[in-house]
Write an enzyme that holds these catalytic residues in place. Structure first.
Site, PDB file in Angstrom:
ATOM      1  N   MET A  15       0.978  -1.233   0.036  1.00 17.38           N
ATOM      2  CA  MET A  15       0.001   0.050  -0.047  1.00 17.38           C
ATOM      3  C   MET A  15       0.785   1.017   0.062  1.00 17.38           C
ATOM      4  O   MET A  15       1.697   1.194   0.720  1.00 17.38           O
ATOM      5  CB  MET A  15      -0.917   0.086   1.330  1.00 17.38           C
ATOM      6  N   GLY A  42       3.570  -1.212  -5.007  1.00 12.85           N
ATOM      7  CA  GLY A  42       4.454  -2.535  -4.809  1.00 12.85           C
ATOM      8  C   GLY A  42       4.923  -2.880  -6.201  1.00 12.85           C
ATOM      9  O   GLY A  42       4.165  -2.822  -7.111  1.00 12.85           O
ATOM     10  N   GLY A  44       6.002  -5.455  -7.658  1.00 15.38           N
ATOM     11  CA  GLY A  44       5.388  -6.739  -8.252  1.00 15.38           C
ATOM     12  C   GLY A  44       4.066  -6.475  -8.713  1.00 15.38           C
ATOM     13  O   GLY A  44       3.656  -6.692  -9.988  1.00 15.38           O
ATOM     14  N   THR A 209      17.225   1.281 -18.362  1.00 13.67           N
ATOM     15  CA  THR A 209      16.264   2.191 -18.446  1.00 13.67           C
ATOM     16  C   THR A 209      16.616   3.526 -18.146  1.00 13.67           C
ATOM     17  O   THR A 209      17.634   3.703 -17.182  1.00 13.67           O
ATOM     18  CB  THR A 209      14.973   1.938 -17.631  1.00 13.67           C
ATOM     19  N   ASP A 235       3.588  12.421 -12.009  1.00 12.93           N
ATOM     20  CA  ASP A 235       4.027  11.494 -11.033  1.00 12.93           C
ATOM     21  C   ASP A 235       4.828  10.404 -11.587  1.00 12.93           C
ATOM     22  O   ASP A 235       4.245   9.591 -12.430  1.00 12.93           O
ATOM     23  CB  ASP A 235       2.900  11.046 -10.310  1.00 12.93           C
ATOM     24  N   ASP A 241       8.016   0.268 -13.482  1.00 10.81           N
ATOM     25  CA  ASP A 241       7.097  -0.763 -13.397  1.00 10.81           C
ATOM     26  C   ASP A 241       6.431  -0.857 -14.850  1.00 10.81           C
ATOM     27  O   ASP A 241       6.267  -2.125 -15.201  1.00 10.81           O
ATOM     28  CB  ASP A 241       6.351  -0.888 -12.129  1.00 10.81           C
TER      29      ASP A 241
HETATM   30  O1  RIB Z   1       8.130   1.532  -8.268  1.00 10.29           O
HETATM   31  C1  RIB Z   1       7.327   2.026  -7.551  1.00 10.29           C
HETATM   32  C2  RIB Z   1       6.985   1.180  -6.238  1.00 10.29           C
HETATM   33  O2  RIB Z   1       8.022   1.120  -5.293  1.00 10.29           O
HETATM   34  C3  RIB Z   1       6.019   1.828  -5.415  1.00 10.29           C
HETATM   35  O3  RIB Z   1       4.417   1.325  -5.881  1.00 10.29           O
HETATM   36  C4  RIB Z   1       6.198   1.371  -3.851  1.00 10.29           C
HETATM   37  O4  RIB Z   1       5.259   0.398  -3.510  1.00 10.29           O
HETATM   38  C5  RIB Z   1       7.856   0.569  -4.048  1.00 10.29           C
HETATM   39  O5  RIB Z   1       7.554  -0.651  -4.207  1.00 10.29           O
END
Ligand code: RIB
Length: 298
Positions: A15, A42, A44, A209, A235, A241
């Site tokens: 979270m 997170g 993942g 990257t 942001d 990710d």
């Molecule tokens: O890569 C961004 C993420 O890194 C965030 O969502 C936070 O939870 C950390 O894991």
């Protein structure tokens, strides 16, 4: 109809507790923030959401706490169409949380792993069949390293392609680096892993990257850059990710590396135009439209 690529993500679910401020506080300083929000995150889970929005069939292997965050986080994955039976709560344990401060398009993050550190090799064994029926497995470093090594072993023994996003930066033993199909550090992570130069032994594996500057692929002979895209950032949390989730989808669909990186760069660029790690992650049509617009401009 073409079948959807099967992507399995093994990794963290957090979270994100996000505070926006005018400036970052100095050591010992207390500031008044502008806003605060909790949103799913997170590395993942973010990568799973990125891949799912781009039309892959996504399975997530991870853990949450037996707290209210855990319930919300699992529902949020399910609402994205991600298979989440393999996301089990850990008894008497908090969910992973990330404390994020955003100021001036930059972020600072502290992650407390909680249940993510219960993603053990034994836990993975229970869901090994999911790994074995994947087109690509994607993993990061917010879970125990012994699990990252175990998943790498299973994938390499069974010839399942595996992408490791080595974030947050940690050393990985050369024995395991060798077994990975692709490794996707950012510039800081690349320096932690390799120092100044990517070793020749890892040619054809490493994609570094560089944010809006794109990504460098260390091919057999000469490294080449696939350029990124300049957008107005709101942001940047989760951009890496998004890149990884999109890259996994593109590679699983059989795209060649330059095209797969171009697709991932476009998805990552779009992701920074809205708030929250998952908030700006695009759907497939948005990525295609964006790429068409870029082509028209050039
Ligand atoms: O890569 C961004 C993420 O890194 C965030 O969502 C936070 O939870 C950390 O894991």
């Amino acid at each position: 109809m073409k079948r959807k690529p099967k992507i399995t993500i093994v990794g963290s679910i957090n979270m994100d507790m996000v505070t926006v401020t005018n400036v970052f506080p100095e050591q010992g300083e207390t500031l008044v923030g502008e806003s605060f929000v909790t949103v799913p995150g997170g590395k993942g889970a973010n990568q799973a959401v990125a891949a799912a929005r781009l039309d892959a069939e996504v399975r997530m292997i991870g853990r949450v706490g037996d707290d209210s965050f855990g319930t919300v986080l699992k529902h949020s994955l399910q609402s994205e169409g991600i298979f989440s039976d393999s996301v089990e709560p850990v008894t008497d344990c908090s969910s992973g949380v990330a404390t994020i401060i955003i100021s001036d398009d930059n972020n600072r993050i502290v992650v407390t792993p909680g249940a993510n550190y219960h993603v053990s090799p034994d836990y993975i064994k229970k869901y090994k069949e999911i790994l074995l029926t994947s087109d690509i497995v994607l993993i990061q470093l917010e879970i125990p390293m012994e699990t990252v090594e175990y998943v790498t072993d299973v994938c390499s023994e069974n010839e399942i392609p595996i992408i490791c996003n080595p974030a947050p930066a940690q050393t990985i033993q050369p024995f395991y680096l060798d077994k990975l199909t692709y490794l996707t550090p950012n510039e800081t992570e690349s320096e932690t892993l390799f120092g100044k130069f990517v070793p020749d032994a890892l040619r054809n594996k490493v994609i570094v990257t560089k944010g809006d500057k794109g990504a460098i692929y260390y091919e057999e002979d000469t490294p080449f850059t696939v350029p990124g895209y300049r957008v107005k950032p709101v942001d940047t949390t989760g951009a890496g990710d998004t890149f990884n989730g999109a890259l996994a989808v593109a590679l699983a669909e059989g795209k060649l590396i330059p095209e797969a990186i171009e697709f991932a760069n476009a998805a990552a660029a779009l992701s920074v135009t809205s708030f929250g790690a998952q908030g700006g992650m695009p759907i497939r049509k948005e990525v295609h439209n964006f790429l068409d617009e870029q082509e028209e401009k050039s």
